[in-house]
Design a protein around this motif. Structure first.
Motif, PDB file in Angstrom:
ATOM      1  N   ALA A 278       0.573   3.781  -3.020  1.00 35.19           N
ATOM      2  CA  ALA A 278       0.102   5.129  -2.701  1.00 35.19           C
ATOM      3  C   ALA A 278       1.164   6.181  -3.011  1.00 35.19           C
TER       4      ALA A 278
ATOM      5  N   THR B 232       0.833  -1.208   0.000  1.00 28.95           N
ATOM      6  CA  THR B 232       0.000   0.000   0.000  1.00 28.95           C
ATOM      7  C   THR B 232       0.863   1.251   0.000  1.00 28.95           C
TER       8      THR B 232
ATOM      9  N   ILE C  99      -1.357   3.714   3.818  1.00 29.54           N
ATOM     10  CA  ILE C  99      -1.728   5.003   3.223  1.00 29.54           C
ATOM     11  C   ILE C  99      -1.159   6.150   4.058  1.00 29.54           C
TER      12      ILE C  99
ATOM     13  N   LEU D 249       0.118   8.778  -5.774  1.00 25.70           N
ATOM     14  CA  LEU D 249      -0.237  10.056  -5.159  1.00 25.70           C
ATOM     15  C   LEU D 249       0.936  11.042  -5.096  1.00 25.70           C
TER      16      LEU D 249
END
Length: 393
Positions: free
Chosen positions: A260, A256, A313, A264
């Motif tokens: 992420a 993750t 996250i 992102l």
């Protein structure tokens, strides 16, 4: 052709980061399991695990000072020898030797990560800075996807493979590190070694005098306590969760983080402003993650793995966001030393996650300990609030 933070020279640096941190992805599982097998308490395991980043914390500011004086490449090549020696201790010593090796790793990591991050910040234009820091962090977590499963496999099948893996990582990391290159931007090429000297000790006071550094450091410290509690005790706590598997949890969390940080990375603020909603939301995710992990002992494995994803996250966003923000707002004359102080709070937090939360787990339970982590995360939601959005550049 790839440019900026994804250009070939930077990709080589990210590969070096991946190799360097691959050992920790294995050791984070092996050490707690080996400690438990030797009859160590959670407190002792926490101290051994915490020795790594506790040592790193003390050397961060000094690393920033030396890198500013001598340049990142010279420091990097020297410290890779220390790292190689530390890795060679693990296969041939017991728990006491692990403690010494963790401290040596702590010293080398202080200089390694500072050299890489300062080199990236100095070499990239401002618009690409957050992407470079995010990609550095991303590659440091990629080993965590398969490393825990590999560690559990070695633990269950015998430790001979562990010896060969540690030797291999030490050798390959050294070879790749000696071929690395980092070129500062043209306007920064004459600044190396020209920063005011004798200022390092005075810079420690900035941790409390500088409101931007103080806020970011507190947020990073508390967040890292939670991350450290997960890293240290999940391999043991997973046994209490129905159908829980430490390897799957750590793999999910690391995957993750990687996903992420890559998807992102362009959305992480890189403008020198304090984005309160962004930070408060991220702290909320962190608090929910810890609470899911705490509740999973009764709620089941779904909460356990949901906590892994939420934790990933939060971990993907907090560090690069705060580091990029500080790279804009800290005074350039002693920016490297102050960044070292900030990153030291992350190291201290991870260390305290093992050292402080271990006794809490011994006195009560793992579930209670993770519930306290969730409460700390909730407090940071309020701490991240600013009455107005500030342009602090």
């Amino acid at each position: 052709m790839l440019t900026g933070a994804l250009s070939l020279p930077f990709l080589r640096l990210y590969v070096l980061v991946l190799l360097y941190f691959s050992a920790n992805a294995i050791l984070n599982v092996i050490i707690p399991l080996q400690g438990e097998a030797l009859g160590a308490t959670n407190t002792t395991i926490g101290i051994v695990m915490g020795a790594y980043l506790f040592t790193t914390m003390f050397f961060r500011p000094f690393a920033g000072h030396l890198i500013q004086k001598h340049g990142p490449i010279k420091v990097l090549r020297t410290i890779l020898l220390v790292n190689g020696f530390a890795l060679l201790l693990y296969p041939f010593t017991g728990l006491g030797g692990y403690f010494v090796a963790r401290m040596l790793q702590g010293v080398s990591t202080a200089f390694f990560s500072m050299a890489l991050q300062i080199g990236i910040i100095d070499a990239l234009p401002e618009k690409d800075r957050s992407q470079g820091i995010s990609l550095y962090s991303l590659f440091s977590y990629i080993p965590g996807i398969l490393g825990p499963l590999l560690a559990l496999s070695m633990w269950q099948g015998g430790m001979d493979a562990f010896t060969y893996v540690m030797i291999g990582i030490a050798v390959v990391t050294g070879l790749v590190g000696y071929s690395a290159k980092m070129e500062p931007k043209k306007d920064d090429q004459n600044t190396e070694g020209n920063a005011p000297r004798g200022k390092m000790s005075a810079s420690f006071g900035e941790l409390f005098r500088n409101p931007f550094l103080f806020k970011c450091s507190v947020l990073m410290l508390v967040s890292s306590v939670i991350f450290g509690a997960v890293t240290t005790f999940i391999p043991l706590y997973a046994k209490e969760v129905p159908s829980g598997h430490a390897g799957i949890y750590l793999m999910l969390q690391a995957a993750t983080v990687v996903l992420a940080r890559f998807t992102l990375r362009k959305h992480i603020p890189s403008d020198g402003k304090w984005h309160r909603s962004f930070m408060m939301g991220t702290m909320l995710v962190l608090a929910l993650a810890a609470q899911c992990v705490s509740f999973s002992v009764t709620g089941g494995v779904v909460f356990f793995y949901a906590g892994a994803i939420l934790m990933g996250i939060a971990q993907a966003l907090i560090y690069p966001t705060l580091t990029t923000y500080l790279s804009f707002v800290l005074p350039k004359a002693n920016r490297n030393v102050l960044l070292g102080l900030f990153i030291a709070t992350a190291d201290l937090g991870v260390s305290l996650g093992g050292v402080m939360m271990g006794p809490l787990a011994d006195l009560f339970s793992y579930s209670f300990m993770y519930m306290m982590c969730a409460a700390l995360g909730g407090m940071m939601i309020l701490f991240a609030y600013e009455r107005r959005e500030k342009n602090l550049g």
